[in-house]
Design a protein around this motif. Structure first.
Motif, PDB file in Angstrom:
ATOM      1  N   LEU A 261       0.846  -1.185   0.000  1.00 45.47           N
ATOM      2  CA  LEU A 261       0.000   0.000   0.000  1.00 45.47           C
ATOM      3  C   LEU A 261       0.886   1.241   0.000  1.00 45.47           C
ATOM      4  O   LEU A 261       2.009   1.182   0.500  1.00 45.47           O
ATOM      5  N   PRO A 262       0.390   2.338  -0.544  1.00 43.92           N
ATOM      6  CA  PRO A 262       1.163   3.580  -0.383  1.00 43.92           C
ATOM      7  C   PRO A 262       1.044   4.086   1.049  1.00 43.92           C
ATOM      8  O   PRO A 262      -0.049   4.415   1.497  1.00 43.92           O
ATOM      9  N   VAL A 263       2.153   4.100   1.765  1.00 38.83           N
ATOM     10  CA  VAL A 263       2.175   4.620   3.140  1.00 38.83           C
ATOM     11  C   VAL A 263       3.391   5.530   3.257  1.00 38.83           C
ATOM     12  O   VAL A 263       4.515   5.110   2.981  1.00 38.83           O
ATOM     13  N   SER A 264       3.151   6.785   3.637  1.00 34.12           N
ATOM     14  CA  SER A 264       4.263   7.694   3.890  1.00 34.12           C
ATOM     15  C   SER A 264       4.024   8.386   5.222  1.00 34.12           C
ATOM     16  O   SER A 264       2.929   8.290   5.800  1.00 34.12           O
ATOM     17  N   ALA A 265       5.044   9.045   5.718  1.00 31.96           N
ATOM     18  CA  ALA A 265       4.907   9.744   6.998  1.00 31.96           C
ATOM     19  C   ALA A 265       6.073  10.698   7.160  1.00 31.96           C
ATOM     20  O   ALA A 265       7.129  10.508   6.553  1.00 31.96           O
ATOM     21  N   ILE A 266       5.864  11.719   7.972  1.00 30.77           N
ATOM     22  CA  ILE A 266       7.014  12.457   8.482  1.00 30.77           C
ATOM     23  C   ILE A 266       7.108  12.189   9.979  1.00 30.77           C
ATOM     24  O   ILE A 266       6.094  11.927  10.637  1.00 30.77           O
ATOM     25  N   THR A 267       8.344  12.206  10.469  1.00 32.68           N
ATOM     26  CA  THR A 267       8.552  12.083  11.914  1.00 32.68           C
ATOM     27  C   THR A 267       9.326  13.315  12.380  1.00 32.68           C
ATOM     28  O   THR A 267      10.147  13.861  11.635  1.00 32.68           O
ATOM     29  N   ALA A 268       9.027  13.774  13.591  1.00 32.55           N
ATOM     30  CA  ALA A 268       9.695  14.960  14.158  1.00 32.55           C
ATOM     31  C   ALA A 268       9.401  14.989  15.653  1.00 32.55           C
ATOM     32  O   ALA A 268       8.560  14.220  16.139  1.00 32.55           O
ATOM     33  N   ASN A 269      10.054  15.880  16.358  1.00 35.13           N
ATOM     34  CA  ASN A 269       9.710  16.085  17.766  1.00 35.13           C
ATOM     35  C   ASN A 269       8.573  17.100  17.874  1.00 35.13           C
ATOM     36  O   ASN A 269       8.267  17.832  16.923  1.00 35.13           O
ATOM     37  N   TRP A 270       7.975  17.163  19.079  1.00 44.92           N
ATOM     38  CA  TRP A 270       6.790  18.018  19.244  1.00 44.92           C
ATOM     39  C   TRP A 270       7.091  19.501  19.068  1.00 44.92           C
ATOM     40  O   TRP A 270       6.218  20.271  18.688  1.00 44.92           O
ATOM     41  N   ASP A 271       8.318  19.934  19.330  1.00 44.59           N
ATOM     42  CA  ASP A 271       8.624  21.366  19.154  1.00 44.59           C
ATOM     43  C   ASP A 271       8.436  21.773  17.691  1.00 44.59           C
ATOM     44  O   ASP A 271       8.167  22.941  17.394  1.00 44.59           O
ATOM     45  N   VAL A 272       8.529  20.822  16.778  1.00 47.43           N
ATOM     46  CA  VAL A 272       8.298  21.076  15.353  1.00 47.43           C
ATOM     47  C   VAL A 272       6.886  20.608  14.957  1.00 47.43           C
ATOM     48  O   VAL A 272       6.090  21.379  14.424  1.00 47.43           O
ATOM     49  N   MET A 273       6.565  19.358  15.243  1.00 49.29           N
ATOM     50  CA  MET A 273       5.275  18.794  14.810  1.00 49.29           C
ATOM     51  C   MET A 273       4.106  19.529  15.450  1.00 49.29           C
ATOM     52  O   MET A 273       3.007  19.603  14.877  1.00 49.29           O
ATOM     53  N   GLY A 274       4.334  20.089  16.626  1.00 47.00           N
ATOM     54  CA  GLY A 274       3.267  20.752  17.365  1.00 47.00           C
ATOM     55  C   GLY A 274       2.691  21.983  16.682  1.00 47.00           C
ATOM     56  O   GLY A 274       1.646  22.491  17.100  1.00 47.00           O
ATOM     57  N   VAL A 275       3.348  22.479  15.631  1.00 45.43           N
ATOM     58  CA  VAL A 275       2.804  23.676  14.957  1.00 45.43           C
ATOM     59  C   VAL A 275       1.549  23.344  14.155  1.00 45.43           C
ATOM     60  O   VAL A 275       0.779  24.238  13.800  1.00 45.43           O
ATOM     61  N   ILE A 276       1.330  22.070  13.849  1.00 43.45           N
ATOM     62  CA  ILE A 276       0.138  21.669  13.082  1.00 43.45           C
ATOM     63  C   ILE A 276      -1.033  21.433  14.032  1.00 43.45           C
ATOM     64  O   ILE A 276      -0.953  20.601  14.935  1.00 43.45           O
ATOM     65  N   LYS A 277      -2.109  22.189  13.829  1.00 47.31           N
ATOM     66  CA  LYS A 277      -3.296  22.088  14.683  1.00 47.31           C
ATOM     67  C   LYS A 277      -4.456  21.493  13.880  1.00 47.31           C
ATOM     68  O   LYS A 277      -4.407  21.456  12.652  1.00 47.31           O
ATOM     69  N   PRO A 278      -5.499  21.018  14.565  1.00 46.50           N
ATOM     70  CA  PRO A 278      -6.627  20.382  13.859  1.00 46.50           C
ATOM     71  C   PRO A 278      -7.157  21.239  12.706  1.00 46.50           C
ATOM     72  O   PRO A 278      -7.357  22.443  12.865  1.00 46.50           O
ATOM     73  N   GLY A 279      -7.329  20.581  11.553  1.00 44.53           N
ATOM     74  CA  GLY A 279      -7.883  21.254  10.377  1.00 44.53           C
ATOM     75  C   GLY A 279      -6.840  21.870   9.471  1.00 44.53           C
ATOM     76  O   GLY A 279      -7.146  22.286   8.354  1.00 44.53           O
ATOM     77  N   GLU A 280      -5.572  21.923   9.928  1.00 44.29           N
ATOM     78  CA  GLU A 280      -4.567  22.651   9.151  1.00 44.29           C
ATOM     79  C   GLU A 280      -3.826  21.793   8.126  1.00 44.29           C
ATOM     80  O   GLU A 280      -3.080  22.316   7.306  1.00 44.29           O
ATOM     81  N   HIS A 281      -3.984  20.479   8.199  1.00 45.70           N
ATOM     82  CA  HIS A 281      -3.362  19.589   7.213  1.00 45.70           C
ATOM     83  C   HIS A 281      -4.027  18.226   7.337  1.00 45.70           C
ATOM     84  O   HIS A 281      -4.533  17.879   8.410  1.00 45.70           O
ATOM     85  N   GLY A 282      -4.047  17.438   6.260  1.00 48.44           N
ATOM     86  CA  GLY A 282      -4.664  16.124   6.392  1.00 48.44           C
ATOM     87  C   GLY A 282      -4.753  15.381   5.085  1.00 48.44           C
ATOM     88  O   GLY A 282      -4.234  15.825   4.055  1.00 48.44           O
ATOM     89  N   SER A 283      -5.387  14.222   5.149  1.00 43.00           N
ATOM     90  CA  SER A 283      -5.543  13.362   3.998  1.00 43.00           C
ATOM     91  C   SER A 283      -6.625  12.332   4.311  1.00 43.00           C
ATOM     92  O   SER A 283      -6.640  11.764   5.405  1.00 43.00           O
ATOM     93  N   THR A 284      -7.529  12.097   3.376  1.00 46.33           N
ATOM     94  CA  THR A 284      -8.627  11.153   3.612  1.00 46.33           C
ATOM     95  C   THR A 284      -8.099   9.764   3.972  1.00 46.33           C
ATOM     96  O   THR A 284      -8.594   9.112   4.882  1.00 46.33           O
ATOM     97  N   PHE A 285      -7.072   9.336   3.229  1.00 51.22           N
ATOM     98  CA  PHE A 285      -6.554   7.981   3.437  1.00 51.22           C
ATOM     99  C   PHE A 285      -5.384   7.926   4.416  1.00 51.22           C
ATOM    100  O   PHE A 285      -5.001   6.838   4.854  1.00 51.22           O
ATOM    101  N   GLY A 286      -4.763   9.053   4.719  1.00 52.56           N
ATOM    102  CA  GLY A 286      -3.583   9.063   5.577  1.00 52.56           C
ATOM    103  C   GLY A 286      -3.897   8.484   6.949  1.00 52.56           C
ATOM    104  O   GLY A 286      -4.843   8.901   7.594  1.00 52.56           O
ATOM    105  N   GLY A 287      -3.121   7.509   7.383  1.00 53.45           N
ATOM    106  CA  GLY A 287      -3.326   6.898   8.696  1.00 53.45           C
ATOM    107  C   GLY A 287      -4.467   5.908   8.739  1.00 53.45           C
ATOM    108  O   GLY A 287      -4.952   5.554   9.821  1.00 53.45           O
ATOM    109  N   ASN A 288      -4.908   5.421   7.563  1.00 53.94           N
ATOM    110  CA  ASN A 288      -6.021   4.448   7.584  1.00 53.94           C
ATOM    111  C   ASN A 288      -5.573   3.146   8.247  1.00 53.94           C
ATOM    112  O   ASN A 288      -4.396   2.802   8.236  1.00 53.94           O
TER     113      ASN A 288
END
Ligand SMILES: *Cc1c(COP(=O)(O)O)cnc(C)c1O
Length: 401
Positions: A261-288
């Motif tokens: 299956l196509p599966v991709s991801a980014i990994t980071a610490n919360w000081d970076v990843m924490g800038v993304i809040k609900p509704g600001e990025h996403g994908s219908t199939f991402g994380g299925n």
């Protein structure tokens, strides 16, 4: 139907955005594929490293079928019982605190760029609309409009403008050029630890460490695109591990989905990843849940480190064998782990001519940039199969001189 008929049928209705070798695959198992006429080939491309564990690895198929019988897709409007475990295990593997799951590699790259820009504005304090990201010449990061905006390959880029601004290109492997390109508005550098599509180009010793040091000294994020280099391919879990470098953002794809299956991801610490809040990025199939279940099984295959060690040891054997083979007309043989390229000097056969002859001899491999042919067998390949393939490759390369 025979091979020719399948090919013309496909060409009639499928966009001509690729130029495949003339083989029509009907089935596959581990390192072997079988075509519609019953011929067997050793897969030495592995779908550009998406098949690091071979075709239809039994552990991955088991995880897939188990999950298929429960639930495949929930969307992120609801929780599912696989995603948390996938993110926890991928975080541990990547030695980062958080994961953002997507599908294709290009989406992973886009996600990293968006996170880096947001971090630039919200954390670093760059003024609105001014963030710059440094990229490397010869890069390949995918096919979206933004990503081709900073490609220097005319084939990938021509006639797709207007392009996304905010990118600055420096030569790959040149830490001084990078140092000179960093400005107050620089939020990130995006780098492949080894450039795959460019022809398995390995940067000079000390380069990635210098990138890491420059990023840390200048409050710039180091983004490592490990979509092709990572997950065992280069002889370690991540190619950056080979030189003990931990990036701020890691981009994974290809083998993360086990070739299923196509599966991709980014990994980071919360000081970076924490800038993304609900509704600001996403994908219908991402994380299925289906992708997460396969991803968990992929991480399981990597946890012992056995495949990475195999890749490293067999890769050294490959380079020793090919360097000692005395193939005239070959400018360079280079590689890392079970991932290598043979580059011709521009007078002999093209990579395409060699790959066609290899096809006739039962080996699937792919040319890149005219004079180079790239090899990436599944990391599960047996030593006898590998040695047999090397003998054939040497024989085919020699047959042109
Ligand atoms: C393949 C690749 C991508 C793009 O992945 P897709 O799944 O084709 O979108 C990005 N970066 C690197 C280094 C790759 O090899």
């Amino acid at each position: 139907m025979d091979t020719e008929k399948y090919i013309s049928f496909e060409e009639e209705h499928c966009a001509h955005n690729y130029h495949p070798l003339p083989v029509v695959i009907a089935s596959a198992e581990d390192v072997w594929v079988t075509d519609v006429e019953g011929r067997r080939y050793l897969d030495m491309l592995s779908a550009y490293s998406a098949l690091n564990f071979g075709h239809r690895h039994p552990v991955l198929l088991a995880a897939l079928t188990e999950q298929l019988s429960r639930v495949t897709l929930t969307s992120r409007a609801f929780h599912n019982d696989q995603l948390g475990r996938f993110c926890a295990e991928l975080s541990a593997l990547a030695r980062h605190e958080a994961v953002l799951p997507m599908n294709s590699g290009a989406e992973g790259v886009e996600t990293a760029l968006k996170v880096a820009r947001k971090w630039g504005y919200q954390v670093k304090g760059v003024s609105e609309g001014r963030a710059e990201i440094i990229v490397c010449a010869g890069n390949f990061h995918g096919r979206t409009t933004t990503i081709v905006s900073f490609s220097d390959d005319p084939e990938a880029r021509n006639d797709y403008g207007p392009f996304t601004p905010g990118f600055v290109t420096v030569p790959y492997g040149d830490a001084d050029a990078l140092a000179n390109a960093i400005r107050p508005n620089t939020v990130a550098i995006l780098v492949e630890p080894i450039q795959g599509e460019a022809g398995v180009v390995i940067p000079p010793t000390g380069y990635l460490q210098a990138v890491r040091a420059l990023c840390s000294a200048n409050n710039v994020l180091m983004i490592a695109d490990e979509i092709q280099a990572g997950l065992g391919r280069a002889g370690a879990t991540f190619a950056c591990d080979l030189v003990d470098v931990q990036p701020d953002i890691r981009i994974l794809g290809k083998a993360l989905g086990g070739g299923i299956l196509p599966v991709s991801a980014i990994t980071a610490n919360w000081d970076v990843m924490g800038v993304i809040k609900p509704g600001e990025h996403g994908s219908t199939f991402g994380g299925n849940p289906l992708a997460a279940a396969v991803g968990i099984a992929v991480i399981g295959l990597l946890n012992s480190g056995e495949l990475q060690a195999r890749s490293l040891a067999l890769g050294e054997h490959v380079l020793t064998t090919l360097h000692g083979a005395g193939m005239s007309g070959v400018k360079e043989v280079r590689g890392s782990g079970l991932w290598w390229a043979i580059e011709h000097d521009g007078t002999g056969p093209t990579g395409r001519e060699i790959s066609k002859k290899l096809l006739d001899r039962g080996i699937l491999a792919k040319d890149t940039h005219t004079w180079t042919i790239r090899f990436a067998p599944p990391l599960t390949i047996s030593e006898p199969d590998l040695d047999q393939a090397l003998a054939t490759i040497i024989d085919v390369v020699r047959s042109f001189s």
